[in-house]
Scaffold this active site. Structure first.
Site, PDB file in Angstrom:
ATOM      1  N   ASP A   1       7.012  37.091 -52.849  1.00  0.00           N
ATOM      2  CA  ASP A   1       7.710  37.106 -51.565  1.00  0.00           C
ATOM      3  C   ASP A   1       6.968  37.939 -50.529  1.00  0.00           C
ATOM      4  O   ASP A   1       7.557  38.417 -49.567  1.00  0.00           O
ATOM      5  CB  ASP A   1       9.139  37.626 -51.753  1.00  0.00           C
TER       6      ASP A   1
ATOM      7  N   TYR B   1     -33.446  27.740 -45.117  1.00  0.00           N
ATOM      8  CA  TYR B   1     -32.981  28.080 -46.468  1.00  0.00           C
ATOM      9  C   TYR B   1     -33.856  27.310 -47.448  1.00  0.00           C
ATOM     10  O   TYR B   1     -33.904  26.078 -47.392  1.00  0.00           O
ATOM     11  CB  TYR B   1     -31.510  27.690 -46.643  1.00  0.00           C
TER      12      TYR B   1
ATOM     13  N   ARG C   1     -30.971  33.379 -41.505  1.00  0.00           N
ATOM     14  CA  ARG C   1     -30.252  32.878 -40.316  1.00  0.00           C
ATOM     15  C   ARG C   1     -30.174  34.026 -39.317  1.00  0.00           C
ATOM     16  O   ARG C   1     -30.003  35.186 -39.714  1.00  0.00           O
ATOM     17  CB  ARG C   1     -28.837  32.384 -40.680  1.00  0.00           C
TER      18      ARG C   1
ATOM     19  N   HIS D   1     -21.625  26.663 -32.189  1.00  0.00           N
ATOM     20  CA  HIS D   1     -20.274  26.155 -31.938  1.00  0.00           C
ATOM     21  C   HIS D   1     -19.685  26.972 -30.804  1.00  0.00           C
ATOM     22  O   HIS D   1     -20.170  28.070 -30.497  1.00  0.00           O
ATOM     23  CB  HIS D   1     -19.411  26.278 -33.209  1.00  0.00           C
TER      24      HIS D   1
ATOM     25  N   HIS E   1     -27.565  22.623 -40.912  1.00  0.00           N
ATOM     26  CA  HIS E   1     -26.332  22.814 -40.138  1.00  0.00           C
ATOM     27  C   HIS E   1     -26.661  22.763 -38.655  1.00  0.00           C
ATOM     28  O   HIS E   1     -27.829  22.751 -38.277  1.00  0.00           O
ATOM     29  CB  HIS E   1     -25.617  24.115 -40.529  1.00  0.00           C
TER      30      HIS E   1
ATOM     31  N   ASP F   1     -23.480  37.724 -42.388  1.00  0.00           N
ATOM     32  CA  ASP F   1     -22.815  36.972 -41.323  1.00  0.00           C
ATOM     33  C   ASP F   1     -21.407  37.537 -41.205  1.00  0.00           C
ATOM     34  O   ASP F   1     -20.563  37.314 -42.080  1.00  0.00           O
ATOM     35  CB  ASP F   1     -22.798  35.474 -41.696  1.00  0.00           C
TER      36      ASP F   1
ATOM     37  N   ASP G   1     -19.258  36.513 -33.741  1.00  0.00           N
ATOM     38  CA  ASP G   1     -19.780  35.810 -34.925  1.00  0.00           C
ATOM     39  C   ASP G   1     -21.295  36.027 -34.938  1.00  0.00           C
ATOM     40  O   ASP G   1     -22.002  35.424 -34.141  1.00  0.00           O
ATOM     41  CB  ASP G   1     -19.420  34.319 -34.793  1.00  0.00           C
TER      42      ASP G   1
ATOM     43  N   HIS H   1     -21.684  28.671 -47.677  1.00  0.00           N
ATOM     44  CA  HIS H   1     -20.400  29.358 -47.525  1.00  0.00           C
ATOM     45  C   HIS H   1     -20.188  30.372 -48.646  1.00  0.00           C
ATOM     46  O   HIS H   1     -19.084  30.509 -49.173  1.00  0.00           O
ATOM     47  CB  HIS H   1     -19.249  28.342 -47.470  1.00  0.00           C
TER      48      HIS H   1
ATOM     49  N   GLU I   1     -27.434  29.838 -33.724  1.00  0.00           N
ATOM     50  CA  GLU I   1     -27.614  30.324 -35.089  1.00  0.00           C
ATOM     51  C   GLU I   1     -28.453  29.396 -35.975  1.00  0.00           C
ATOM     52  O   GLU I   1     -27.964  28.872 -36.976  1.00  0.00           O
ATOM     53  CB  GLU I   1     -26.249  30.543 -35.739  1.00  0.00           C
TER      54      GLU I   1
ATOM     55  N   GLU J   1     -28.061  34.821 -35.801  1.00  0.00           N
ATOM     56  CA  GLU J   1     -26.954  34.271 -34.999  1.00  0.00           C
ATOM     57  C   GLU J   1     -26.515  35.266 -33.933  1.00  0.00           C
ATOM     58  O   GLU J   1     -26.225  36.420 -34.246  1.00  0.00           O
ATOM     59  CB  GLU J   1     -25.753  33.957 -35.918  1.00  0.00           C
TER      60      GLU J   1
ATOM     61  N   HIS K   1     -14.574  29.286 -34.519  1.00  0.00           N
ATOM     62  CA  HIS K   1     -15.026  27.933 -34.194  1.00  0.00           C
ATOM     63  C   HIS K   1     -14.043  27.456 -33.133  1.00  0.00           C
ATOM     64  O   HIS K   1     -13.014  26.859 -33.439  1.00  0.00           O
ATOM     65  CB  HIS K   1     -15.007  27.036 -35.430  1.00  0.00           C
TER      66      HIS K   1
HETATM   67  N1  GLY Z   1     -19.489  32.564 -39.570  1.00  0.00           N
HETATM   68  C1  GLY Z   1     -19.256  31.200 -39.421  1.00  0.00           C
HETATM   69  C2  GLY Z   1     -20.266  30.559 -38.586  1.00  0.00           C
HETATM   70  O1  GLY Z   1     -21.329  31.113 -38.376  1.00  0.00           O
HETATM   71  O2  GLY Z   1     -20.049  29.517 -38.051  1.00  0.00           O
HETATM   72 MN    MN Z   2     -21.555  33.226 -38.445  1.00  0.00          MN
HETATM   73 MN    MN Z   3     -21.191  30.783 -36.242  1.00  0.00          MN
END
Ligand code: GLY
Ligand code: MN
Ligand code: MN
Length: 438
Positions: free
Chosen positions: A40, A388, A405, A354, A350, A260, A271, A243, A384, A407, A361
């Protein structure tokens, strides 16, 4: 989740929306449901982003209604009633009076009266703006009220004819960040930069991924910010798992760490990703890959300009990365053909970014009328790119398991890109210095 924006900003948003709705429509938004973690006990409450955007009202079990032109009041809130016993357990409630006094509602009612009052507000308005499919509990109630009005048609009741997605209008509004919103994004970005620096200084061989995460969380929480999303703290080969979420492995000399992580501060997200050597020194192969990603990122950021379209930064990142992969010997062939064939996708699978805002996002169409959206001042996005490299017989061993990466968060300014997280080191030497500065 508290709002740093003043009441006027929320009022402006409601007025702007009501102008678009027109007097024959009504908009209905429920607050986010409380979500059970187990037994609960609930998760920490996070208000629905749309509901927050229009109301700033932080409590669950609420419904906002906008009825343009209604003489007795256009902006109505249904909220939990004051209940001193419950408030002893769960904390204070605004109640209907507080919703009017502190949140600018023209009128407010107990949530228990919504069944009785809301159908009457819908009556005579041919169009209901409500976003179906995001609130499973509320969707059938909306349909039930509409149907109940329909069966009364023979008594002269004018039932709504159409249910339109409110998100369609709000997504477009949310895409353009006001000055106050831009200030919120800047604050979230600055705090996230501080947290990343703390993590960089903390990183060394033998430490655990979750210990790095703890540094980030500490920095966010001590400023009353939350994680905007579950962070990726990925040492070595984990960086190639897009992920990766376990964050439970040891960091080893010779490996890279891909972090990240971003905060949500006053309802706005950051982000950010940085990648750096756990032991403070890139290997030549790591550095070579890193430099390609950095070149791609800087080139992509430079494309974030009014008049360019959404896909321009991505196209540029793909171009630079493909050339870089050829130089590194990871791809063979003519870059133009490799881009056409999508050969880069084995290493960069990818998109380059975004929209960013109340949601990490964030909402907003990427295409309009079949064409990529043109960038305009006030839009905010991430940039970003990454590379890889999975182990493979086709790849020299020194590149195996390198995942990089970089970003940053970028605001489309009138003159060009404003990199909100630009203070955070990303030059390879500067990054090494930060990691070595224990
Ligand atoms: N951390 C999620 C992205 O980079 O979109
Ligand atoms: Mn990110
Ligand atoms: Mn991102």
């Amino acid at each position: 989740m508290t709002a740093a924006l003043d009441a006027k900003e929320f009022g402006r948003r409601r007025r702007q929306l009501m102008r678009m709705l027109g007097r024959d429509a009504i908009a209905i938004l429920p607050a986010a449901p409380v979500r059970t973690r187990n037994a609960d006990l609930p998760y920490a409450y996070r208000q629905d982003s749309y509901f927050h955007y229009l109301t700033g009202f932080p409590e669950p079990e609420s419904v906002a209604v906008l009825a343009p032109g209604r003489p007795q009041g256009e902006y109505l809130l249904f909220v939990r009633e004051r209940d001193l016993t419950r408030e002893d357990w769960d904390g204070p409630r605004s109640g209907p009076a507080g919703a009017v006094e502190r949140y600018g509602a023209d009128d407010a009612f107990p949530i228990d009266d919504v069944e009785e009052i809301l159908p009457g507000l819908m009556e005579g308005r041919p169009r209901i703006y409500y976003t179906m499919g995001t609130n499973e509990e509320f969707d059938p109630r909306i349909l039930g009220w509409v149907n109940a009005l329909r069966v009364q048609a023979r008594y002269g009741v004018q039932a709504p004819q159409e249910i339109a997605a409110l998100s369609h209008l709000l997504d477009d509004m949310r895409l353009y960040k006001s000055r106050a919103e831009q200030a919120c994004l800047r604050r979230a970005a600055t705090l996230t930069v501080d947290a990343h620096r703390r993590a960089m200084r903390f990183t060394r061989p033998g430490r655990m991924e979750y210990e790095v995460m703890a540094e980030v969380v500490h920095e966010f929480r001590r400023h009353n910010a939350d994680l905007a999303y579950h962070p990726i703290v990925a040492g070595g080969a984990n960086a190639c798992i897009m992920h990766y979420a376990d964050n439970d492995q040891v960091l080893r000399e010779g490996d890279l760490l891909l972090l990240d992580a971003g905060c949500e501060l006053d309802c706005y997200a950051a982000d950010v990703t940085r990648t750096y050597p756990v032991g403070g020194r890139f290997t030549p192969a790591q550095r070579a890959v890193y430099e390609v990603v950095l070149r791609a990122q800087l080139a992509a950021i430079d494309r974030v300009r009014p008049g360019n379209h959404w896909d321009d930064p991505h196209t540029e990142a793909v171009r630079v990365i493909t050339h870089g992969l050829v130089e590194l010997g990871l791809l063979a062939g003519r870059p133009a053909s490799l881009i056409r064939e999508g050969a880069y996708r084995q290493f960069f699978n990818h998109r380059t970014g975004h929209w960013l805002g109340i949601d990490v996002h964030d909402v907003g169409d990427y295409k309009v009328g079949g064409e990529w959206r043109v960038l305009e001042p006030g839009m905010a996005l991430t940039v970003e790119p990454g590379i890889y490299v999975k182990p493979s017989a086709k790849v020299p061993k020194e590149f195996w398991n390198i995942g990089v990466r970089i970003e940053d968060d970028v605001l489309v300014g009138r003159q060009g890109p404003e990199v909100l997280t630009g203070e955070l080191e990303k030059d390879p030497d500067a990054v090494q210095d930060m990691v070595q500065a224990a």
